[in-house]
Design an enzyme around this catalytic site. Sequence first.
Site, PDB file in Angstrom:
ATOM      1  N   ARG A   1       3.365  -5.603  -3.040  1.00  0.00           N
ATOM      2  CA  ARG A   1       3.720  -5.836  -4.441  1.00  0.00           C
ATOM      3  C   ARG A   1       4.956  -6.727  -4.585  1.00  0.00           C
ATOM      4  O   ARG A   1       5.073  -7.461  -5.561  1.00  0.00           O
ATOM      5  CB  ARG A   1       3.935  -4.505  -5.162  1.00  0.00           C
ATOM      6  CG  ARG A   1       2.603  -3.848  -5.490  1.00  0.00           C
ATOM      7  CD  ARG A   1       2.789  -2.487  -6.106  1.00  0.00           C
ATOM      8  NE  ARG A   1       1.534  -2.007  -6.677  1.00  0.00           N
ATOM      9  CZ  ARG A   1       1.315  -0.749  -7.028  1.00  0.00           C
ATOM     10  NH1 ARG A   1       2.264   0.152  -6.887  1.00  0.00           N
ATOM     11  NH2 ARG A   1       0.156  -0.398  -7.545  1.00  0.00           N
TER      12      ARG A   1
ATOM     13  N   GLY B   1      -4.395   1.709 -11.352  1.00  0.00           N
ATOM     14  CA  GLY B   1      -4.710   2.296 -12.655  1.00  0.00           C
ATOM     15  C   GLY B   1      -5.115   1.243 -13.672  1.00  0.00           C
ATOM     16  O   GLY B   1      -6.079   1.415 -14.424  1.00  0.00           O
TER      17      GLY B   1
ATOM     18  N   LYS C   1      -9.559  11.980  -6.292  1.00  0.00           N
ATOM     19  CA  LYS C   1     -10.054  12.728  -7.462  1.00  0.00           C
ATOM     20  C   LYS C   1     -11.203  12.057  -8.212  1.00  0.00           C
ATOM     21  O   LYS C   1     -11.104  10.905  -8.603  1.00  0.00           O
ATOM     22  CB  LYS C   1      -8.907  12.940  -8.452  1.00  0.00           C
ATOM     23  CG  LYS C   1      -7.916  13.971  -7.983  1.00  0.00           C
ATOM     24  CD  LYS C   1      -6.801  14.156  -8.985  1.00  0.00           C
ATOM     25  CE  LYS C   1      -7.189  15.095 -10.116  1.00  0.00           C
ATOM     26  NZ  LYS C   1      -6.099  15.188 -11.125  1.00  0.00           N
TER      27      LYS C   1
ATOM     28  N   GLY D   1      -3.468   1.265  -5.035  1.00  0.00           N
ATOM     29  CA  GLY D   1      -2.305   1.222  -4.145  1.00  0.00           C
ATOM     30  C   GLY D   1      -2.621   1.723  -2.753  1.00  0.00           C
ATOM     31  O   GLY D   1      -2.270   1.079  -1.754  1.00  0.00           O
TER      32      GLY D   1
HETATM   33  P1  ADP Z   1      -6.053   4.383  -4.658  1.00  0.00           P
HETATM   34  O1  ADP Z   1      -4.537   4.517  -4.648  1.00  0.00           O
HETATM   35  O2  ADP Z   1      -6.520   3.302  -3.748  1.00  0.00           O
HETATM   36  O3  ADP Z   1      -6.593   4.268  -6.058  1.00  0.00           O
HETATM   37  P2  ADP Z   1      -6.430   7.235  -4.569  1.00  0.00           P
HETATM   38  O4  ADP Z   1      -4.984   7.407  -4.933  1.00  0.00           O
HETATM   39  O5  ADP Z   1      -7.453   7.609  -5.542  1.00  0.00           O
HETATM   40  O6  ADP Z   1      -6.663   5.728  -4.060  1.00  0.00           O
HETATM   41  O7  ADP Z   1      -6.745   8.096  -3.262  1.00  0.00           O
HETATM   42  C1  ADP Z   1      -6.071   7.912  -2.037  1.00  0.00           C
HETATM   43  C2  ADP Z   1      -5.973   9.199  -1.260  1.00  0.00           C
HETATM   44  O8  ADP Z   1      -7.238   9.839  -1.137  1.00  0.00           O
HETATM   45  C3  ADP Z   1      -5.487   8.949   0.163  1.00  0.00           C
HETATM   46  O9  ADP Z   1      -4.170   9.450   0.304  1.00  0.00           O
HETATM   47  C4  ADP Z   1      -6.493   9.707   1.036  1.00  0.00           C
HETATM   48  O10 ADP Z   1      -5.885  10.456   2.067  1.00  0.00           O
HETATM   49  C5  ADP Z   1      -7.172  10.615   0.028  1.00  0.00           C
HETATM   50  N1  ADP Z   1      -8.508  11.048   0.468  1.00  0.00           N
HETATM   51  C6  ADP Z   1      -9.540  10.278   0.853  1.00  0.00           C
HETATM   52  N2  ADP Z   1     -10.579  11.020   1.259  1.00  0.00           N
HETATM   53  C7  ADP Z   1     -10.194  12.315   1.125  1.00  0.00           C
HETATM   54  C8  ADP Z   1     -10.821  13.569   1.397  1.00  0.00           C
HETATM   55  N3  ADP Z   1     -12.054  13.634   1.906  1.00  0.00           N
HETATM   56  N4  ADP Z   1     -10.124  14.694   1.141  1.00  0.00           N
HETATM   57  C9  ADP Z   1      -8.877  14.626   0.646  1.00  0.00           C
HETATM   58  N5  ADP Z   1      -8.220  13.477   0.369  1.00  0.00           N
HETATM   59  C10 ADP Z   1      -8.872  12.336   0.616  1.00  0.00           C
HETATM   60 MG    MG Z   2      -3.267   6.230  -5.108  1.00  0.00          MG
END
Ligand code: ADP
Ligand code: MG
Length: 402
Positions: A35, A383, A200, A359
Amino acid sequence: MGEYSSLGEVSGKRVLVRSDLNVPLDGPLITDEGRIRASLPTIQALASAGAKVIVTAHLGRPKGAPEERFSLRPVAKRLGELLGHEVAFATDTVGESAQAVVAGLGDGQVAVLENVRFNPGETSKDDAERGVFADQLAALADAFVSDGFGVVHRKQASVFDVAQRLPHAMGGLVATELDVMRRLTQSPTRPYSVVLGGSKVSDKLGVIDNLIERADALLIGGGMVFTFLAAQGHPVGKSLLEQDQIEACKGYLERAATAGVRIVLPTDIVVDTAFPSADRDPQAVVVSAAAIPEDALGLDIGPESGRLFGEVIAESATVFWNGPMGVFETPAFAEGTRAVAQALTEVTTRGGLSVVGGGDSAAAVRTLGFADDAFGHISTGGGASLEFLEGKTLPGIDVLED
Ligand code: ADP
Ligand code: MG
């Protein structure tokens, strides 16, 4: 300087730039400086044009008061190194230090103000309280450039209200990000695949909802997979599960079937009996996605799924990916994410458009050793890109348009 022409001659003017410098830190160490690098071109362009550049940004989620661990000081230092010249740093947001630092700026020089979220007015839901803070920010400058794509979905003082108080322009980074997002939503070249993961489901329901009929394939991994597997009637053991979203997931599976959109779910899952931690070696076991044992926790998509996802992605002309496929922070659970990242690079090689948003996803591809230019675009705003893809209007963009 074409993009800032609406501001007129910027030489000698004080230009407040809202950047997104919200980088992941491990203590004082910056673990992904993507970033900061993405913020450089706008700051450099304004400085070269002779502006006095005042950068305002946030880091983390302080609660409206100073907190040393959320100080932007190490970020300002790194920004200076990347710019190749000293950057002045104000130890407050709009107070004595900020005013003194701004007063001391010469033409073409750059200052960074302390974490804008140290002031409660920044994120206040109260228009008047935000307005008071925006007045103080605006008093520091003659013009405003909005370049923090990661925050344009927020109605916050340094993003929204300040633009109503100063002549304003869209920064180059925000313009580029918007251009990519528009290419993803307005007649994308087909086949178009959307890959969603992360922790989530509830965060990403809106995107699924908006894209289900537009994409040709929707591939689902990460922690959100288990709510979909539960919706299909499979046991998920101790895996992440959002019980209250099972019905919604059933609905999406039905809508996709009706619309002829392919929903690709993993066929195998890498499990362990506990979440990875420092005091325990991971014990990765591959099981069928339809038969996750009771004491098991799903932490990545399996190798067969990695190949399947890779094939579907590699056949696409356009792909948007948000959210890691597994707990990639632990190497034993990073292979699904690697397979998806690798397939996106193949799309890029063949001249298609591959976009990584989020991120953690951006940090994941860099941690796994992929080069930024192996992807068509790595979005700085998770987001904001999701809300754009959900079809929502972004207050920080709207405010620039009038
Ligand atoms: P981004 O920041 O790319 O939008 P998110 O914040 O939604 O992604 O999710 C990232 C997190 O999801 C990571 O820290 C990863 O460890 C977690 N994650 C991925 N798969 C699983 C899983 N099966 N169970 C729990 N956490 C998970
Ligand atoms: Mg994230």
